[in-house]
Design a protein around this motif. Structure first.
Motif, mmCIF file in Angstrom:
data_model
loop_
_atom_site.group_PDB
_atom_site.id
_atom_site.type_symbol
_atom_site.label_atom_id
_atom_site.label_comp_id
_atom_site.label_asym_id
_atom_site.label_seq_id
_atom_site.Cartn_x
_atom_site.Cartn_y
_atom_site.Cartn_z
ATOM 1 N N LEU A 61 1.324 -0.917 -0.610
ATOM 2 C CA LEU A 61 0.052 -0.053 0.006
ATOM 3 C C LEU A 61 0.955 1.429 -0.393
ATOM 4 N N LEU A 62 2.135 1.483 1.399
ATOM 5 C CA LEU A 62 2.997 2.492 1.077
ATOM 6 C C LEU A 62 3.786 2.966 -0.362
ATOM 7 N N ALA A 63 4.206 1.665 -1.402
ATOM 8 C CA ALA A 63 4.811 1.397 -2.718
ATOM 9 C C ALA A 63 3.556 1.809 -2.915
ATOM 10 N N SER A 64 2.749 1.836 -4.090
ATOM 11 C CA SER A 64 1.694 2.323 -4.385
ATOM 12 C C SER A 64 1.318 3.671 -4.087
ATOM 13 N N LEU A 65 1.961 4.294 -2.697
ATOM 14 C CA LEU A 65 0.920 4.833 -3.085
ATOM 15 C C LEU A 65 2.392 6.899 -3.310
ATOM 16 N N PHE A 133 -1.560 -13.623 -6.866
ATOM 17 C CA PHE A 133 -2.991 -13.438 -7.164
ATOM 18 C C PHE A 133 -3.470 -12.372 -6.814
ATOM 19 N N GLY A 134 -3.411 -12.529 -5.649
ATOM 20 C CA GLY A 134 -4.391 -11.107 -4.286
ATOM 21 C C GLY A 134 -3.568 -9.760 -4.848
ATOM 22 N N ALA A 135 -2.158 -9.770 -5.031
ATOM 23 C CA ALA A 135 -1.500 -8.973 -5.292
ATOM 24 C C ALA A 135 -1.983 -8.131 -6.365
ATOM 25 N N LEU A 136 -2.357 -8.807 -7.103
ATOM 26 C CA LEU A 136 -2.084 -8.630 -8.266
ATOM 27 C C LEU A 136 -3.591 -8.212 -8.669
ATOM 28 N N LEU A 137 -4.649 -8.488 -8.077
ATOM 29 C CA LEU A 137 -5.862 -8.098 -7.611
ATOM 30 C C LEU A 137 -5.775 -6.588 -7.237
ATOM 31 N N GLY A 138 -4.871 -6.896 -5.748
ATOM 32 C CA GLY A 138 -5.019 -5.785 -5.126
ATOM 33 C C GLY A 138 -4.557 -4.541 -5.958
ATOM 34 N N THR A 139 -3.291 -4.158 -6.289
ATOM 35 C CA THR A 139 -2.456 -3.682 -7.171
ATOM 36 C C THR A 139 -3.576 -2.332 -8.416
ATOM 37 N N LEU A 140 -4.715 -3.707 -8.891
ATOM 38 C CA LEU A 140 -5.292 -3.054 -9.564
ATOM 39 C C LEU A 140 -6.030 -1.990 -9.236
ATOM 40 N N VAL A 141 -7.143 -2.452 -7.454
ATOM 41 C CA VAL A 141 -7.378 -1.419 -6.889
ATOM 42 C C VAL A 141 -6.794 -0.163 -6.278
ATOM 43 N N PHE A 142 -5.458 -0.937 -5.979
ATOM 44 C CA PHE A 142 -4.498 0.995 -5.488
ATOM 45 C C PHE A 142 -4.580 1.492 -7.084
ATOM 46 N N GLY A 149 -7.994 10.209 -6.354
ATOM 47 C CA GLY A 149 -6.357 11.531 -5.220
ATOM 48 C C GLY A 149 -6.066 11.322 -6.081
ATOM 49 N N ALA A 150 -5.533 11.748 -6.839
ATOM 50 C CA ALA A 150 -3.726 11.724 -8.239
ATOM 51 C C ALA A 150 -4.736 12.879 -9.115
ATOM 52 N N LEU A 162 -1.681 15.051 -0.033
ATOM 53 C CA LEU A 162 -3.320 15.462 0.275
ATOM 54 C C LEU A 162 -3.546 14.050 -0.548
ATOM 55 N N THR A 163 -2.865 13.648 -1.386
ATOM 56 C CA THR A 163 -3.543 11.907 -2.777
ATOM 57 C C THR A 163 -3.868 11.008 -1.252
ATOM 58 N N ALA A 164 -2.539 10.925 -0.476
ATOM 59 C CA ALA A 164 -2.310 9.925 0.343
ATOM 60 C C ALA A 164 -3.150 10.241 1.807
ATOM 61 N N LEU A 165 -4.043 10.686 2.316
ATOM 62 C CA LEU A 165 -5.374 11.751 3.000
ATOM 63 C C LEU A 165 -6.011 10.899 2.173
ATOM 64 N N LEU A 166 -6.204 11.197 1.285
ATOM 65 C CA LEU A 166 -7.614 11.203 -0.027
ATOM 66 C C LEU A 166 -7.697 9.219 0.334
ATOM 67 N N VAL A 167 -6.489 8.367 -0.342
ATOM 68 C CA VAL A 167 -7.128 7.259 -0.967
ATOM 69 C C VAL A 167 -6.639 6.655 0.057
ATOM 70 N N MET A 168 -5.673 6.868 1.188
ATOM 71 C CA MET A 168 -5.669 5.630 2.003
ATOM 72 C C MET A 168 -6.985 5.024 2.477
ATOM 73 N N PRO A 169 -7.404 5.742 3.527
ATOM 74 C CA PRO A 169 -8.868 5.098 4.202
ATOM 75 C C PRO A 169 -9.927 4.686 2.989
ATOM 76 N N LEU A 170 -9.613 5.018 1.776
ATOM 77 C CA LEU A 170 -10.469 3.970 0.846
ATOM 78 C C LEU A 170 -10.064 2.958 0.518
ATOM 79 N N GLN A 171 -8.443 2.545 -0.051
ATOM 80 C CA GLN A 171 -7.816 0.952 0.100
ATOM 81 C C GLN A 171 -7.611 0.314 1.851
#
Length: 222
Positions: A61-65, A133-142, A149-150, A162-171
């Motif tokens: 999650l942090l790397a995707s942000l 498999f989970g990471a492929l799906l999860g990073t797609l959602v990320f 947020g971007a 600002l992007t991190a604050l907006l996106v993190m709760p949803l992820q």
């Protein structure tokens, strides 16, 4: 529309490949964060297996942000975003192509690296498969949710924060489901329900996020 999508996808891929440092930074960050815990805790396999799901997914999650700042910033800087808005092609299709390119250049490499990093925690074959498999799906959602947020933080001062604050709760649900699938696999439980929920989230994000992102980008340019 298919031609417009493929053109936007190709442009996004080429644009990302021209900046190898931006591509490598999230991966290096992910490897460093997830590698610190085995080094600090030591070779206690039971403890490492217990903490592995949460650490790996929190690191993802942090790397995707970290990678979200380059989603639309280059297009804003060189005027491509304005040209996309003026294009006769549907803007949401062009945005979808850009999001797809971002996932292919940031999410997919992260998903491939995740099982390799997880070997430090003593994960076995089935668990590694569930993680991949989970990471492929999860990073797609990320990537899809992160694009909203971007777009909202585009061009603003401190846009990355600002992007991190907006996106993190949803992820956070993605992290919960992804770590749940990995924990289930490690304990001998079928991870399919968690992965199916991740797939449902990915489908919903794919259907809704490009429209929301396109609307946010239009607002940012008005």
């Amino acid at each position: 529309m298919l031609r417009a999508y493929l053109h936007s996808l190709r442009y996004g891929l080429l644009s990302s490949l021209r900046r190898p440092v931006d591509l490598a930074s999230p991966l290096i960050f992910f490897v460093m964060v997830t590698s610190l815990f085995p080094l600090g805790i030591g070779p206690e396999k039971a403890l490492l297996l217990r903490i592995a799901p949460g650490i790996v997914w929190a690191g993802a999650l942090l790397a995707s942000l970290l990678a979200l700042h380059r989603l639309f910033e280059p297009e804003l800087a060189d005027g491509t975003l304005e040209q996309m808005l003026l294009s006769p092609e549907p803007f949401v299709v062009l945005v979808a192509g850009k999001i797809s390119a971002h996932w292919m250049t940031s999410g997919v490499p992260l998903a491939i690296v995740a099982p390799v990093v997880a070997l430090q925690y003593g994960l076995d074959g089935p668990a590694l498969g569930a993680l991949l498999f989970g990471a492929l799906l999860g990073t797609l959602v990320f990537s899809t949710i992160g694009s909203i947020g971007a777009a909202l933080g585009l061009g603003s001062r401190g846009g990355s924060l600002l992007t991190a604050l907006l996106v993190m709760p949803l992820q956070i649900p993605v992290v919960i489901l992804g770590s749940g699938a990995l924990t289930a696999s490690l304990t001998g439980v079928q991870p399919a329900p968690y992965l199916m929920l991740l797939g449902a989230l990915a489908c919903a994000a794919l259907a809704l996020a490009p429209w929301a992102t396109a609307a946010a980008l239009r607002l940012s340019q008005e």
